[in-house]
Design a protein around this motif. Structure first.
Motif, PDB file in Angstrom:
ATOM      1  N   LEU A 214       0.854  -1.402  -0.072  1.00 55.73           N
ATOM      2  CA  LEU A 214       0.004   0.054  -0.095  1.00 55.73           C
ATOM      3  C   LEU A 214       1.079   1.141  -0.006  1.00 55.73           C
ATOM      4  CD1 LEU A 214      -2.649  -1.015   2.475  1.00 55.73           C
ATOM      5  CD2 LEU A 214      -3.273  -0.493   0.217  1.00 55.73           C
ATOM      6  N   VAL A 215       1.874   1.334   0.861  1.00 59.96           N
ATOM      7  CA  VAL A 215       2.833   2.413   0.925  1.00 59.96           C
ATOM      8  C   VAL A 215       3.209   2.653  -0.812  1.00 59.96           C
ATOM      9  CG1 VAL A 215       4.834   3.447   1.913  1.00 59.96           C
ATOM     10  CG2 VAL A 215       3.095   2.323   3.188  1.00 59.96           C
ATOM     11  N   SER A 216       3.687   1.472  -1.054  1.00 61.62           N
ATOM     12  CA  SER A 216       4.650   1.840  -2.600  1.00 61.62           C
ATOM     13  C   SER A 216       3.611   2.278  -3.421  1.00 61.62           C
ATOM     14  CB  SER A 216       5.095   0.086  -2.694  1.00 61.62           C
ATOM     15  OG  SER A 216       5.866   0.153  -3.735  1.00 61.62           O
ATOM     16  N   GLU A 217       2.304   1.558  -3.485  1.00 64.19           N
ATOM     17  CA  GLU A 217       1.454   1.976  -4.415  1.00 64.19           C
ATOM     18  C   GLU A 217       0.817   3.311  -4.366  1.00 64.19           C
ATOM     19  OE1 GLU A 217       0.611   0.280  -7.457  1.00 64.19           O
ATOM     20  OE2 GLU A 217       2.299  -1.012  -6.734  1.00 64.19           O
ATOM     21  N   ALA A 218       0.793   3.923  -3.090  1.00 61.63           N
ATOM     22  CA  ALA A 218       0.165   5.240  -3.038  1.00 61.63           C
ATOM     23  C   ALA A 218       0.795   6.174  -3.920  1.00 61.63           C
ATOM     24  CB  ALA A 218       0.425   5.531  -1.359  1.00 61.63           C
ATOM     25  N   ARG A 219       2.151   6.055  -4.113  1.00 60.16           N
ATOM     26  CA  ARG A 219       2.713   7.347  -5.098  1.00 60.16           C
ATOM     27  C   ARG A 219       2.237   7.519  -6.257  1.00 60.16           C
ATOM     28  NH1 ARG A 219       6.699   4.784  -1.914  1.00 60.16           N
ATOM     29  NH2 ARG A 219       7.864   6.145  -0.488  1.00 60.16           N
TER      30      ARG A 219
END
Length: 255
Positions: A214-219
């Motif tokens: 999720l943190v990776s894809e948030a960008r």
């Protein structure tokens, strides 16, 4: 002594140790290839909950060796591209690995060694550790995803300064910028990293994998798209036993 990546287990934590004393733990192709394979094995092994990457002999990594860079300058363009592929494949494997990866930094992390530390999900550094994106001093631009990592973590002007000036940065400064999670006494970075790994090992692996994704894809997503992705992960994780136990406990008036 040839370059090697030593693999050991500390409970549910896999420790990968860069070892190449003659070249200050330089990231030679053999080390990068071993790192890719080690992460592949760790992903398939349910007994491994977390990975720690560190360096031998009180040193993380000086990046690419001057000898290797000089040799690359005299090779063909396709060979030069191939020379970077293994490093970049390893960096990408760290970023996409479903389990947490922690860097434990002693001594210096320079060039690609700094890039390697930045690729990890969390970083523990000795108080006397030194970092530098020193590619510029060899007339080179960064590799190992350094430009991406710094652009994501820092304001544009500061990322430019670190990459364009190549100055040495101490661990306390990186912690103040939010790039180092824990500071440790010299010689204790691995110990503190293992303690942090144990905290993660005690958590639910499926939820940790979701958080990392999720943190990776948030960008790359709009807020609405990210909400949809969070919903998908949340519902999927409800099916795991820990979530079920939590629901049962909440329904029990004695809880």
């Amino acid at each position: 002594m040839p370059a090697e990546l030593q693999s050991t287990s500390q409970g549910q934590t896999l420790v990968l140790t860069l070892r190449h004393p003659e070249l200050r733990n330089a990231l030679e192709p053999a080390i990068c290839a071993a790192g890719i394979e080690a992460l592949n094995v760790a992903e398939r092994n349910p007994d491994v909950r977390c990975v720690v990457i560190t360096g031998a002999d009180g040193l993380f990594s000086a990046g690419s060796s001057p000898q290797r860079l000089q040799a690359l300058r005299h090779q063909s363009a396709p060979a030069q591209v191939h020379g970077l592929d293994l490093l970049h494949h390893w960096i990408e494997a760290i970023r996409t690995h479903p389990k947490p990866v922690i860097a434990a930094v002693e001594g210096e992390a320079k060039g690609a060694g700094f890039s390697l530390a930045l690729a990890c999900d969390l970083m523990v550094a000795a108080r006397n550790a030194v970092f530098a994106m020193n590619h510029i001093h060899a007339g080179l631009s960064p590799d190992g995803g350094a430009s991406w990592s710094l652009a994501q973590m820092l304001p544009r002007a500061l990322a430019h300064e670190i990459l364009m000036c190549g100055d040495r940065i101490d661990a306390a400064r990186l912690q103040s910028l939010g790039m180092v999670n824990r500071l440790a006494d010299p010689g204790r970075a691995l110990h503190e990293a293992l303690a942090l790994a144990q905290r993660l090992n005690d958590g639910p692996p499926h939820a940790l994998a979701s958080i990392k994704e999720l943190v990776s894809e948030a960008r790359h997503h709009s807020f609405t798209e990210q909400l949809a992705l969070e919903r998908s992960h949340f519902v999927r994780n409800l099916q795991h036993a820990p979530a079920g136990e939590t629901r049962a406990a909440s329904a029990d008036p004695r809880a």
